[in-house]
Design a protein around this motif. Sequence first.
Motif, mmCIF file in Angstrom:
data_model
loop_
_atom_site.group_PDB
_atom_site.id
_atom_site.type_symbol
_atom_site.label_atom_id
_atom_site.label_comp_id
_atom_site.label_asym_id
_atom_site.label_seq_id
_atom_site.Cartn_x
_atom_site.Cartn_y
_atom_site.Cartn_z
ATOM 1 N N GLY A 153 35.960 139.219 9.863
ATOM 2 C CA GLY A 153 36.009 137.759 9.797
ATOM 3 C C GLY A 153 36.109 137.215 8.394
ATOM 4 N N GLY A 154 36.146 138.106 7.399
ATOM 5 C CA GLY A 154 36.193 137.629 6.009
ATOM 6 C C GLY A 154 37.450 138.060 5.305
ATOM 7 N N SER A 155 37.638 137.596 4.099
ATOM 8 C CA SER A 155 38.805 137.963 3.293
ATOM 9 C C SER A 155 38.412 139.051 2.302
ATOM 10 C CB SER A 155 39.317 136.731 2.540
ATOM 11 O OG SER A 155 38.289 136.188 1.729
ATOM 12 N N SER A 156 39.410 139.655 1.690
ATOM 13 C CA SER A 156 39.170 140.741 0.752
ATOM 14 C C SER A 156 38.401 140.244 -0.471
ATOM 15 C CB SER A 156 40.510 141.348 0.312
ATOM 16 O OG SER A 156 40.298 142.309 -0.690
ATOM 17 N N ARG A 157 37.417 141.066 -0.874
ATOM 18 C CA ARG A 157 36.634 140.724 -2.067
ATOM 19 C C ARG A 157 36.958 141.663 -3.226
ATOM 20 N NH1 ARG A 157 30.660 140.640 0.482
ATOM 21 N NH2 ARG A 157 31.493 142.541 1.401
ATOM 22 N N ILE A 158 38.064 142.375 -3.105
ATOM 23 C CA ILE A 158 38.446 143.315 -4.164
ATOM 24 C C ILE A 158 38.947 142.559 -5.387
ATOM 25 C CG2 ILE A 158 39.969 145.228 -4.763
ATOM 26 C CD1 ILE A 158 40.088 145.927 -1.775
ATOM 27 N N GLN A 159 38.409 142.881 -6.540
ATOM 28 C CA GLN A 159 38.840 142.263 -7.803
ATOM 29 C C GLN A 159 39.894 143.183 -8.439
ATOM 30 O OE1 GLN A 159 35.471 141.289 -10.272
ATOM 31 N NE2 GLN A 159 34.370 140.301 -8.595
ATOM 32 N N CYS A 183 48.849 147.802 -2.495
ATOM 33 C CA CYS A 183 49.848 148.134 -3.524
ATOM 34 C C CYS A 183 50.414 146.864 -4.173
ATOM 35 C CB CYS A 183 50.974 148.963 -2.907
ATOM 36 S SG CYS A 183 50.466 150.612 -2.371
ATOM 37 N N LYS A 184 50.717 145.877 -3.364
ATOM 38 C CA LYS A 184 51.253 144.614 -3.879
ATOM 39 C C LYS A 184 50.261 143.935 -4.811
ATOM 40 C CE LYS A 184 52.962 140.093 -2.327
ATOM 41 N NZ LYS A 184 53.200 139.224 -1.133
ATOM 42 N N SER A 185 48.989 143.922 -4.420
ATOM 43 C CA SER A 185 47.952 143.267 -5.224
ATOM 44 C C SER A 185 47.746 143.983 -6.550
ATOM 45 C CB SER A 185 46.647 143.214 -4.444
ATOM 46 O OG SER A 185 46.786 142.466 -3.265
ATOM 47 N N LEU A 186 47.810 145.303 -6.561
ATOM 48 C CA LEU A 186 47.660 146.060 -7.809
ATOM 49 C C LEU A 186 48.795 145.742 -8.779
ATOM 50 C CD1 LEU A 186 46.525 149.535 -6.409
ATOM 51 C CD2 LEU A 186 45.144 147.948 -7.772
ATOM 52 N N GLU A 188 50.669 143.013 -8.803
ATOM 53 C CA GLU A 188 50.521 141.621 -9.240
ATOM 54 C C GLU A 188 49.418 141.468 -10.277
ATOM 55 O OE1 GLU A 188 49.836 139.488 -5.636
ATOM 56 O OE2 GLU A 188 51.978 139.354 -5.113
ATOM 57 N N ALA A 189 48.432 142.384 -10.241
ATOM 58 C CA ALA A 189 47.342 142.337 -11.217
ATOM 59 C C ALA A 189 47.709 143.021 -12.528
ATOM 60 C CB ALA A 189 46.100 142.976 -10.628
ATOM 61 N N GLY A 190 48.922 143.542 -12.628
ATOM 62 C CA GLY A 190 49.389 144.114 -13.884
ATOM 63 C C GLY A 190 49.552 145.607 -13.911
ATOM 64 N N MET A 191 49.361 146.294 -12.792
ATOM 65 C CA MET A 191 49.522 147.756 -12.792
ATOM 66 C C MET A 191 51.005 148.109 -12.852
ATOM 67 S SD MET A 191 48.107 150.634 -10.084
ATOM 68 C CE MET A 191 46.444 150.603 -10.786
ATOM 69 N N ASN A 192 51.323 149.123 -13.639
ATOM 70 C CA ASN A 192 52.694 149.625 -13.729
ATOM 71 C C ASN A 192 53.142 150.099 -12.343
ATOM 72 O OD1 ASN A 192 55.073 151.054 -14.147
ATOM 73 N ND2 ASN A 192 54.367 152.012 -16.038
ATOM 74 N N PRO A 193 54.229 149.554 -11.812
ATOM 75 C CA PRO A 193 54.702 149.946 -10.470
ATOM 76 C C PRO A 193 54.988 151.436 -10.344
ATOM 77 C CG PRO A 193 55.829 147.968 -11.212
ATOM 78 C CD PRO A 193 55.085 148.494 -12.394
ATOM 79 N N GLN A 194 55.216 152.116 -11.484
ATOM 80 C CA GLN A 194 55.528 153.546 -11.451
ATOM 81 C C GLN A 194 54.283 154.427 -11.511
ATOM 82 O OE1 GLN A 194 58.701 154.487 -10.819
ATOM 83 N NE2 GLN A 194 58.945 152.253 -10.650
ATOM 84 N N THR A 195 53.113 153.818 -11.447
ATOM 85 C CA THR A 195 51.868 154.586 -11.451
ATOM 86 C C THR A 195 51.831 155.513 -10.231
ATOM 87 O OG1 THR A 195 50.675 152.795 -12.551
ATOM 88 C CG2 THR A 195 49.346 154.448 -11.398
ATOM 89 N N PRO A 196 51.554 156.796 -10.428
ATOM 90 C CA PRO A 196 51.490 157.725 -9.287
ATOM 91 C C PRO A 196 50.435 157.286 -8.264
ATOM 92 C CG PRO A 196 51.602 158.950 -11.337
ATOM 93 C CD PRO A 196 51.374 157.512 -11.717
ATOM 94 N N ALA A 197 50.734 157.503 -7.010
ATOM 95 C CA ALA A 197 49.809 157.143 -5.927
ATOM 96 C C ALA A 197 50.023 158.100 -4.759
ATOM 97 C CB ALA A 197 50.032 155.696 -5.489
ATOM 98 N N ALA A 198 49.034 158.169 -3.897
ATOM 99 C CA ALA A 198 49.112 159.117 -2.780
ATOM 100 C C ALA A 198 48.429 158.558 -1.545
ATOM 101 C CB ALA A 198 48.467 160.441 -3.175
ATOM 102 N N THR A 214 54.772 156.450 -5.797
ATOM 103 C CA THR A 214 54.259 155.522 -6.811
ATOM 104 C C THR A 214 53.675 154.321 -6.082
ATOM 105 O OG1 THR A 214 56.322 154.262 -6.997
ATOM 106 C CG2 THR A 214 56.095 156.241 -8.396
ATOM 107 N N VAL A 215 52.968 153.498 -6.829
ATOM 108 C CA VAL A 215 52.392 152.305 -6.218
ATOM 109 C C VAL A 215 53.491 151.461 -5.574
ATOM 110 C CG1 VAL A 215 51.109 150.167 -6.656
ATOM 111 C CG2 VAL A 215 50.460 152.274 -7.831
ATOM 112 N N GLU A 216 54.655 151.419 -6.210
ATOM 113 C CA GLU A 216 55.763 150.606 -5.719
ATOM 114 C C GLU A 216 56.379 151.178 -4.440
ATOM 115 O OE1 GLU A 216 59.346 148.315 -7.941
ATOM 116 O OE2 GLU A 216 59.320 150.499 -8.211
#
Length: 508
Positions: A153-159, A183-186, A188-198, A214-216
Amino acid sequence: MVDKKGKVWLVGAGPGDIGLLTVKGKQVLESAEVVVYDALVSDEIASLIPSSAKRINVGKRANHHLVPQEEINKILLMEALEGNRVVRLKGGDPFVFGRGGEELELLVENNIPYEIVPGITSAVSVPAYAGIPVTHRDYTSSVHIITGHAKKGGSSRIQYDALVKMKATLIFLMGIGALEEICKSLIEAGMNPQTPAAVLEKGTSAKQRRVIATVETLKAAADQAIIQTPAIIVVGEVCSLSDSFAWIEKQPLAGIQVVVTRPKEKSSTLTEKLRARGAHVIEMPVIKTITIKEQEELERFSRSFDKISEVSGEQWILFTSPKGVESFFSLLTVTKKDIRHLYSMGVKFGVVGNATRKELRLHGIEADYMPDIYCGKELATGLIKEFGQNPYVTLYRAEDATEDLVEVLEDNKISYQDVAVYRTLYLIDEELATRISTGIESKMIDYVMFTSASCVKAFTSCLTDIDYTKIKAVCIGEQTAAAATKFGIQVGVSKKATIDSMVECLSK
């Protein structure tokens, strides 16, 4: 309701691999009288729940709770008030997004004794099984674990701004449903889209999978791989190490999950050898062997022993299983018969195979004959050539033993007596059988290991609502294979009737 209060243990079951269940967790679980467990508890670990324990499936899984949290809390309280030893078995660790704290509150209010048994969290273990170190001096010095979904019932509280600035490894649990948003929020917060992710699916299980991107591109890659829950998201430079550090898939039996049906006291050797090669093993003992000690049978055993000295000619005692040897010597003690009497007569001993020979050696006797092919028929056939003048055979074996051995003796006009010293009981664990049936249907279980025809018969009596042709099995010998084939089971047969040969057969 009794006055005596019980006790509750909150036990972390870990991420799924039975090897990651703590020693204390296993000890507590095996002594439980009531087990309240989640859907994420693996079949491997669920098989450790005592058959005598009351089991309560509360089915907690992401976005689907079979039993509401408030009701779970009440169940724990009520079972403890009944004086029971209650284990609350939870996937991962009870205090890492496991709502363990909430489950303690009602217990504390009612002065119920409790203990916490921490579990290995998936946040660290699942990346490790995928070759991803969550910290590495060359990449990052911190790791952050974040819940991937908001409170109901609540929204995301991730900073996200704060997370990006820390340049840490980010672990999102229960976040697959929000993968695109994360991924989109990261970004938009300034993370390099090419940052490795899994994305890591079913981590530490036989069917674990990893998607490295990658995050993108992670959302598209996960969709293409049809990733499903349970899965975790890892973001950070350390994800680039996965291909180099991956180790699970290099094991000989990686990705294979099998069911071992041997009696519980006999299953450890086979289980250990399979797990050492990377297989996941669910122990489902379907039979139990017990020495026959009813008065009538004791008298029959006593008479059989006496008859050996009464009959003239060359005397042979044959054993077709280790249990037969064990039961024979147990009955000698009960009936107060002296084994030295057999020595004085020069009685010879034949055994069906190496395991039976080892059991006989434990009692100080070396077998005089063992066939090259371990089965009753080969034992009898080989002995025909070994017998001296006027041979007499005494068989000490199972109550429901097969007739192939005695048929050879009868065909060759060899006198014998057939003495039942133990019987086989079928064990039916309906809940475990349901899990196994579901695992076979969903192809989460690859093979079933059968070490005797009795195991085949008992297993099929437990799983009655399944298409047996979907089962793939490894059998220890032709007799066991024949029993499985009658049910339409797909059969592979080990070259020798040994545990090592079974493991080799599965590996091939």
